[in-house]
Design a protein around this motif. Structure first.
Motif, short mmCIF file in Angstrom:
data_model
loop_
_atom_site.label_atom_id
_atom_site.label_comp_id
_atom_site.label_asym_id
_atom_site.label_seq_id
_atom_site.Cartn_x
_atom_site.Cartn_y
_atom_site.Cartn_z
N UNK A 1 1.27 6.27 -6.74
CA UNK A 1 0.14 7.12 -7.06
C UNK A 1 0.51 8.59 -6.90
N UNK A 2 1.27 8.87 -5.86
CA UNK A 2 1.70 10.25 -5.63
C UNK A 2 2.62 10.72 -6.75
N UNK A 3 3.57 9.86 -7.13
CA UNK A 3 4.46 10.22 -8.22
C UNK A 3 3.69 10.38 -9.52
N UNK A 4 2.70 9.53 -9.73
CA UNK A 4 1.90 9.64 -10.96
C UNK A 4 1.16 10.97 -11.01
N UNK A 5 0.60 11.35 -9.88
CA UNK A 5 -0.13 12.62 -9.84
C UNK A 5 0.83 13.78 -10.07
N UNK A 6 1.99 13.71 -9.43
CA UNK A 6 2.96 14.79 -9.59
C UNK A 6 3.48 14.85 -11.03
N UNK A 7 3.71 13.68 -11.64
CA UNK A 7 4.18 13.69 -13.04
C UNK A 7 3.12 14.27 -13.96
N UNK A 8 1.88 13.92 -13.70
CA UNK A 8 0.82 14.48 -14.53
C UNK A 8 0.77 16.01 -14.38
N UNK A 9 0.91 16.47 -13.17
CA UNK A 9 0.92 17.91 -12.97
C UNK A 9 2.13 18.56 -13.63
N UNK A 10 3.29 17.89 -13.50
CA UNK A 10 4.50 18.43 -14.12
C UNK A 10 4.37 18.45 -15.64
N UNK B 1 0.82 -1.20 0.00
CA UNK B 1 0.00 0.00 0.00
C UNK B 1 0.86 1.25 0.00
N UNK B 2 1.93 1.20 0.81
CA UNK B 2 2.83 2.36 0.84
C UNK B 2 3.46 2.60 -0.52
N UNK B 3 3.86 1.48 -1.15
CA UNK B 3 4.47 1.63 -2.48
C UNK B 3 3.45 2.13 -3.49
N UNK B 4 2.26 1.59 -3.40
CA UNK B 4 1.23 2.05 -4.32
C UNK B 4 0.89 3.52 -4.08
N UNK B 5 0.86 3.89 -2.81
CA UNK B 5 0.59 5.30 -2.51
C UNK B 5 1.70 6.19 -3.06
N UNK B 6 2.96 5.71 -2.94
CA UNK B 6 4.07 6.47 -3.47
C UNK B 6 3.99 6.58 -4.99
#
Length: 758
Positions: free
Chosen positions: A226-235, A219-224
């Motif tokens: 997911x967080x990176x995915x959201x940040x990459x999309x924003x970037x 879950x922690x890895x998935x959350x990470x």
């Protein structure tokens, strides 16, 4: 003893005081439920064993044999029944008590068995109470962890006070294996049942805790992620707004190329780090291009691409004989070298070094070896290399840094096992930037080149699969440590007879093919006799060049064959015989001959009719064309035949030749060496044209006038003329001007004579 019908259940155990739903689809099971509903509504719920490691199917198993049932089952009753449209039924079954199945037998429709109730033995003491509390605490923990249990079970668990009902409730809701559940059903002693249930709960709790830890990590890895995915999309959106989104596709392609290159472990680590840095840079920054170029070099290097060697000695001999004439000793040594590779393909053979004058076939021998082995051939020219960075590469801290020539050659060859020719290793030098021959020591050492580190890459690269071949004209400039790493093979050169065969077999067919004269009937449109080739070889040998070379006759043949192409008209062939060899425009290269330059800058040439002329650079009419021809040279050349022989002196011009305006430029006689008079010394003067020596009389020496008379020597009287030459530039300019005027007068006289001739 009462006999009741038996409903065999697979992978399901019904404990006393527990209500479970059942879905029955078997027609016999449906018929059994109908009859029980109409009767006493009681039946025996049996448990089917696992036979041969095979689990029984889930639900009612009506074809079960008597020996496939556990001895202890449950006496139950049907609480509710619901019939569905497809013929199946849904029933609610409640366990009443434990029962031992006796005399199990196959009835007319289903199994029948005797029922013997098992009474529970309960001893209310501190141990039982402790076991009870332990079991409750463990099961509460299981409820919190297990995803298949609901939180409402906490309330139900608090309301159960009896130890027997508590153990049956927990066993019914716990995810245990079928043998473990059957074992708990068969134990009638409540205290013993609680102990065994506590052991099962401990095992289940450990499994659930480990599973929970794994799930938390996931879950922690998935959350990470997911967080990176959201940040990459924003970037990505931000870059698109700034107009910087075009570089993402290039980086993805670069990452794909790096993956296909199959880098070494250390190289992949460095490439991943640089690629991560590159993703965080702006494409407009200067460092972005530097990092991008660095990764491009990584992607283009053949880290794992090797070619399969073709170790066939017969084919190698045929290739060497096809491409090279004679050289038996060299060919035998090359075949011995290949024979060792045939016996042991992984052998680290010696490095061959071909030594000989230019044009004897050193480079072509390397190409033949590469063709015989089936490898790619690449060449690195080391002539004039003085910087060590040319071999090891430049460090990336410098502007415009690039890899060394060795790594660059491997990029061109696109394989890690080419035949790499180090050409002209004897022409390397050394200066303050380092000694490139010292860098070659590591490259040519089989014990070290497997971890060769280029300063640009800063990552070890394996050069052990490369076959190195060196060439040199002489061994004198090569340092001894480098020379010891190589096996020397000397090409002594060719005799005139061997040159003739080389010209006939290799050079002439190639020139005919390149000029287009090798096509046509009877093998071609032009043929050159052996006598013509022998004369070409002789002229080349008399030109002062090394007699071992076979390259210059080929160049001379090119001019002959090119001239033949100009004379071929209407598809007719041309044959040149020994006495009819045309002289090329430049003439034979002889010292002091027509192709040489005299002291005044005369240059030999030819007019439009094929006749030679001498044009002086200082002649004002020299720019008017080739019609201004030396008259004696014209008379001489008009008598020259096709074979290039000069006519005897005094031969007259043929009638019908067009009159041409000529300048009679004659060569002056050799200048006599200036000697100093007795008692005179030589003084050097410098001007823009160079330096010259002027006789200077010694003090007190006699001085000679222009009319031949000599003045008496007067001691202590300085010579004003000499003093002017030594101290100033006036006299020097007068001398230079007088010389220029004399040359101009001589040119005018020659021009007047030319006008009279015209």
């Amino acid at each position: 003893m009462e006999r009741l019908p038996v409903l065999p259940l697979g992978q399901l155990v019904v404990y006393p005081h527990v209500v479970l739903p059942l879905a029955l689809t078997d027609p016999k099971a449906v018929q059994l439920i109908d009859e029980i509903i109409q009767g006493e509504k009681r039946l025996l719920l049996g448990v089917v064993r696992s036979m041969g490691g095979v689990e029984p199917p889930e639900g009612a198993v009506m074809n079960t044999l008597p020996h496939q049932l556990y001895d202890v089952g449950t006496l139950g009753t049907i609480v509710r029944m619901l019939k569905l449209g497809d013929g199946s039924v849904r029933v609610m079954v409640q366990g009443l008590e434990r029962a031992r199945l006796n005399d199990i037998a196959q009835g007319e429709k289903w199994l029948m068995a005797g029922c013997e109730s098992l009474n529970e033995n309960l001893l209310e003491d501190a141990r039982t109470e402790a076991l009870k509390r332990t079991v409750i605490a463990q099961f509460s923990r299981v409820i919190d962890i297990a995803p298949y249990l609901g939180a409402e079970l906490h309330e139900v668990l608090v309301g159960i006070t009896e130890a027997g009902k508590l153990s049956d409730f927990i066993a019914a809701n716990l995810d245990l294996a079928l043998p473990a559940k059957a074992e708990l059903l068969a134990i009638d002693d409540v205290t013993r049942r609680l102990e065994r249930l506590g052991e099962f709960l401990m095992q289940e709790l450990q499994v659930l805790e480990v599973g929970t830890q794994i799930q938390e990590k996931v879950k922690t890895r998935l959350d990470q992620n997911q967080r990176e995915y959201v940040l990459r999309e924003q970037l990505q959106v931000i870059r698109q707004e700034l107009g910087e989104g075009e570089g993402d596709d290039e980086l993805e392609e670069l990452a794909h190329r790096l993956e296909e290159a199959q880098l070494s472990a250390e190289g992949k680590k460095v490439a991943d780090r640089e690629l991560k840095r590159l993703r965080q840079m702006s494409p407009q920054s200067a460092e972005y291009q530097v990092a991008r170029t660095y990764l491009d070099v990584f992607a283009t290097l053949p880290w794992s691409r090797v070619t399969q060697d073709r170790l066939d000695l017969k084919t190698a001999r045929e290739i060497l004989d096809r491409d090279h004439y004679d050289l038996k000793t060299i060919k035998e040594r090359i075949l011995e070298y290949l024979a060792v590779r045939t016996l042991n393909p992984d052998a680290k053979g010696s490095i061959l070094c071909f030594i000989g004058p230019p044009g004897v076939g050193k480079t072509s021998l390397g190409q033949s070896i590469a063709e015989a082995l089936g490898r790619k051939f690449t060449r690195v020219s080391l002539g004039g290399v003085r910087d060590e960075a040319e071999i090891r590469g430049h460090r990336r801290t410098y502007v415009g840094a690039i890899p060394g020539r060795i790594i660059h050659a491997l990029q061109r060859s696109e394989t890690r096992s080419p035949v790499l020719m180090l050409d002209e290793v004897d022409k390397m030098g050394a200066d303050v930037r380092g000694d490139p021959t010292a860098a070659l020591l590591e490259v040519l050492d089989p014990a070290q080149n497997s971890t060769f580190v280029d300063h640009y890459l800063e990552v070890p690269f394996d050069l052990s699969a490369v076959m190195f071949i060196a060439t040199a004209n002489s061994t004198m400039p090569i340092p001894d440590p480098l020379l010891d790493r190589m096996e020397q093979l000397t090409l002594v050169g060719y005799t005139p007879a061997e040159k003739l065969q080389i010209a006939k077999r290799y050079l002439l067919p190639r020139q005919l093919k390149e000029t287009g004269l090798g096509k046509g009937e009877n093998g071609g449109r032009a043929h050159i006799a052996d006598g013509s080739l022998e004369r070409l070889i002789g002229e080349d040998a008399r030109s002062g060049r090394p007699p071992a070379r076979a390259r210059n006759p080929g160049r001379t043949e090119e001019s002959r064959v090119g001239g033949c192409g100009g004379r071929c008209e209407d598809g007719e062939g041309l044959v040149e015989k020994p006495g009819e060899v045309r002289r090329p425009a430049e003439g034979p290269k002889r010292s002091g001959g027509p192709g040489a330059r005299d002291w005044r800058g005369d240059r030999a040439g030819m007019d439009a009719g094929g006749r030679r002329h001498h044009v002086h650079r200082s002649d004002p009419d020299a720019r008017q064309g080739a019609d201004h021809v030396d008259r004696p040279a014209r008379r001489r050349d008009e008598g020259i035949g096709a074979g290039g022989l000069e006519p005897p002196q005094g031969a007259r011009c043929r009638a019908g030749d067009s009159a041409r305006r000529v300048h009679a430029v004659r060569r002056p006689p050799a200048r006599a060496r200036r000697r100093r008079p007795k008692g005179w010394s030589l003084r050097r003067h410098h001007d823009r044209g160079g330096a010259r020596l002027t006789p200077v009389p010694a003090a007190g020496a006699a001085r000679r006038r222009h009319d031949g008379r000599a003045d008496a020597a007067r001691a202590g009287v300085a010579d004003r003329r000499i003093e002017g030459e030594a101290d100033g530039r006036g006299t020097l300019r007068r001398h230079v001007g007088a010389r220029a005027r004399a040359q101009q007068e001589r040119s005018d006289r020659l021009a007047g004579r030319g006008s009279e001739v015209a």
